[in-house]
Design a protein around this motif. Sequence first.
Motif, PDB file in Angstrom:
ATOM      1  N   LEU A 107      49.828  56.116  32.620  1.00  0.00           N
ATOM      2  CA  LEU A 107      49.861  54.703  32.244  1.00  0.00           C
ATOM      3  C   LEU A 107      50.377  53.859  33.394  1.00  0.00           C
ATOM      4  CD1 LEU A 107      49.580  52.510  30.066  1.00  0.00           C
ATOM      5  CD2 LEU A 107      51.903  53.073  29.323  1.00  0.00           C
ATOM      6  N   GLU A 108      51.413  54.355  34.062  1.00  0.00           N
ATOM      7  CA  GLU A 108      51.961  53.612  35.201  1.00  0.00           C
ATOM      8  C   GLU A 108      50.933  53.491  36.323  1.00  0.00           C
ATOM      9  OE1 GLU A 108      55.706  53.927  38.366  1.00  0.00           O
ATOM     10  OE2 GLU A 108      55.508  55.340  36.699  1.00  0.00           O
ATOM     11  N   LEU A 109      50.194  54.576  36.570  1.00  0.00           N
ATOM     12  CA  LEU A 109      49.167  54.541  37.606  1.00  0.00           C
ATOM     13  C   LEU A 109      48.078  53.525  37.289  1.00  0.00           C
ATOM     14  CD1 LEU A 109      48.690  58.344  38.423  1.00  0.00           C
ATOM     15  CD2 LEU A 109      49.902  56.619  39.773  1.00  0.00           C
ATOM     16  N   TYR A 110      47.660  53.470  36.026  1.00  0.00           N
ATOM     17  CA  TYR A 110      46.601  52.531  35.653  1.00  0.00           C
ATOM     18  C   TYR A 110      47.109  51.094  35.656  1.00  0.00           C
ATOM     19  CZ  TYR A 110      43.052  55.967  34.597  1.00  0.00           C
ATOM     20  OH  TYR A 110      42.104  56.949  34.717  1.00  0.00           O
ATOM     21  N   ASN A 111      48.367  50.893  35.327  1.00  0.00           N
ATOM     22  CA  ASN A 111      48.926  49.543  35.434  1.00  0.00           C
ATOM     23  C   ASN A 111      48.917  49.069  36.886  1.00  0.00           C
ATOM     24  OD1 ASN A 111      49.479  48.992  32.726  1.00  0.00           O
ATOM     25  ND2 ASN A 111      51.418  50.091  32.784  1.00  0.00           N
ATOM     26  N   LYS A 112      49.286  49.969  37.812  1.00  0.00           N
ATOM     27  CA  LYS A 112      49.257  49.613  39.225  1.00  0.00           C
ATOM     28  C   LYS A 112      47.828  49.372  39.685  1.00  0.00           C
ATOM     29  CE  LYS A 112      53.501  52.035  40.536  1.00  0.00           C
ATOM     30  NZ  LYS A 112      54.086  53.134  41.361  1.00  0.00           N
ATOM     31  N   ALA A 113      46.890  50.158  39.146  1.00  0.00           N
ATOM     32  CA  ALA A 113      45.484  49.972  39.520  1.00  0.00           C
ATOM     33  C   ALA A 113      44.973  48.610  39.056  1.00  0.00           C
ATOM     34  CB  ALA A 113      44.624  51.096  38.912  1.00  0.00           C
ATOM     35  N   ARG A 114      45.414  48.165  37.888  1.00  0.00           N
ATOM     36  CA  ARG A 114      44.990  46.847  37.399  1.00  0.00           C
ATOM     37  C   ARG A 114      45.584  45.728  38.249  1.00  0.00           C
ATOM     38  NH1 ARG A 114      44.264  45.281  31.396  1.00  0.00           N
ATOM     39  NH2 ARG A 114      42.732  44.037  32.488  1.00  0.00           N
ATOM     40  N   GLN A 115      46.826  45.897  38.673  1.00  0.00           N
ATOM     41  CA  GLN A 115      47.424  44.893  39.556  1.00  0.00           C
ATOM     42  C   GLN A 115      46.671  44.832  40.883  1.00  0.00           C
ATOM     43  OE1 GLN A 115      51.543  45.998  39.896  1.00  0.00           O
ATOM     44  NE2 GLN A 115      52.025  45.522  37.772  1.00  0.00           N
ATOM     45  N   SER A 116      46.292  46.014  41.393  1.00  0.00           N
ATOM     46  CA  SER A 116      45.511  46.047  42.631  1.00  0.00           C
ATOM     47  C   SER A 116      44.150  45.400  42.429  1.00  0.00           C
ATOM     48  CB  SER A 116      45.341  47.496  43.101  1.00  0.00           C
ATOM     49  OG  SER A 116      44.527  47.560  44.256  1.00  0.00           O
ATOM     50  N   SER A 117      43.556  45.599  41.255  1.00  0.00           N
ATOM     51  CA  SER A 117      42.256  44.989  40.967  1.00  0.00           C
ATOM     52  C   SER A 117      42.347  43.473  40.962  1.00  0.00           C
ATOM     53  CB  SER A 117      41.736  45.485  39.611  1.00  0.00           C
ATOM     54  OG  SER A 117      41.492  46.867  39.639  1.00  0.00           O
ATOM     55  N   ALA A 118      43.404  42.942  40.350  1.00  0.00           N
ATOM     56  CA  ALA A 118      43.577  41.485  40.314  1.00  0.00           C
ATOM     57  C   ALA A 118      43.738  40.925  41.720  1.00  0.00           C
ATOM     58  CB  ALA A 118      44.787  41.123  39.448  1.00  0.00           C
ATOM     59  N   PHE A 119      44.499  41.628  42.563  1.00  0.00           N
ATOM     60  CA  PHE A 119      44.693  41.174  43.942  1.00  0.00           C
ATOM     61  C   PHE A 119      43.380  41.246  44.722  1.00  0.00           C
ATOM     62  CE2 PHE A 119      46.000  41.811  48.381  1.00  0.00           C
ATOM     63  CZ  PHE A 119      46.826  40.710  48.538  1.00  0.00           C
ATOM     64  N   THR A 120      42.606  42.329  44.511  1.00  0.00           N
ATOM     65  CA  THR A 120      41.329  42.490  45.202  1.00  0.00           C
ATOM     66  C   THR A 120      40.328  41.425  44.775  1.00  0.00           C
ATOM     67  OG1 THR A 120      41.678  44.882  45.375  1.00  0.00           O
ATOM     68  CG2 THR A 120      39.433  44.093  45.646  1.00  0.00           C
ATOM     69  N   LEU A 121      40.299  41.095  43.495  1.00  0.00           N
ATOM     70  CA  LEU A 121      39.404  40.042  43.012  1.00  0.00           C
ATOM     71  C   LEU A 121      39.707  38.710  43.691  1.00  0.00           C
ATOM     72  CD1 LEU A 121      39.238  40.789  39.174  1.00  0.00           C
ATOM     73  CD2 LEU A 121      37.356  40.899  40.808  1.00  0.00           C
TER      74      LEU A 121
END
Length: 419
Positions: A147-161
């Motif tokens: 869950l922690e990994l996917y939360n970090k992945a979503r934060q990275s996705s928002a930054f990449t967008l």
Amino acid sequence: MSANLPEEDLSCPVCCDIFQDPVLLPCSHSFCRSCLEHFWESAVFRSCPVCRRKASKKSPLSNRALKNLCEAFQLGKGQGSAPGSNTLCWRHGEKLKLFCLVDQEPICVVCQASKMHKGHDCSPTEEAALDCKDEMCAAMKILQHKLELYNKARQSSAFTLEHIKNQAQRVERQMKNEFLKLHQFLYEEEERRLSGLKEEEERRVAAVKNRDDDNGRRISSLTDMIRKMEQTMNAEDLTLLQNFKATIEGTWSTLQDPECMSGSLLDESKYLGNLKYKVWESMQAVAPYSPIILDPNTAHPCLTLSDDLTSLHYSTPNQGLPSNPERFHISAEVLGCTAFNSASHSWEVEVGDNEDWILGWASERVKRNQEVPARPENGFWTICLRDGQYRAMSSPPTSLKVEDKLQRVLVQLNWDRGE
């Protein structure tokens, strides 16, 4: 009346159980208060888990009417159930005192002697419950890490967008400046290229959003799995043992770690590289041309590239860049956007009065997340000026004798000869 309502009409869309302290969002969807708060804790924005409509930062209103219906439903449901029915064996009517370690289910003493469980290792329910809790705790730690990994992945996705949008805006601005230097009849070419940029932006954004939506669904699945596991662990021992097999089997089908999104950024060199030359070439005229275009997606944050991607200078590290796999993160390096695997190529590099530089060839497989010597065994074929000395970065480095300070360096490659 509430007892006649379908149970799904009184179930929370997040936990799929009967509403507990239901709240109502402006979009008319209702959720358990704890489910909604838990969802918002792992989400980038406060939004409805069903329709994704943005929600107010204020605490949602309680849905008292729905709460009364759920309580009435639970009361009617409880009156129709037989007390103690989950403590007796459904086959023999005896108390469930043992736990079959082979089939992982609670059984009675008659079951132990039957053909179905004969010869199976069994434990008292009290001991088995403790062992099962320990195993579920270990499984829950794995789920929480996921869950922690996917939360970090979503934060990275928002930054990449956000970076993709900024890239698109910057590329569009530079493209327009280039096209303004051309004649009126080139406007159609400009519009065609801008349209291509918009289409690529939409594809890139759609790809990242699809991955982000998938991560969101995985997060929701993991969150639901963890919540159900917590409910199972907090239940009575027999209830835990009855649900243990199904719960633990679902645990081991865990999702893979979120993948790093390689190739998600806009290909800026496709639109800006040799732009005027490509357009001017179609008009049978002359235009500036550079044989090497630098790839901004590979540039170390401390390197600032020119608008036409043909030169660079060292500057304060840019903290607003995504940590994409193509980028050099340790060494201050950047690659060209074009890879060569045949024929002969040459170009000149102006080094000017710089006192510290390195240039040459690099394999596209060179390591970018750690610092390695720029030598052939690491995929580099380079020369450099460092500490006032020119060197060919062989193994070991070879000193080069130069009478005058170099201002321009000719780089030549004959791929077919390996020179």
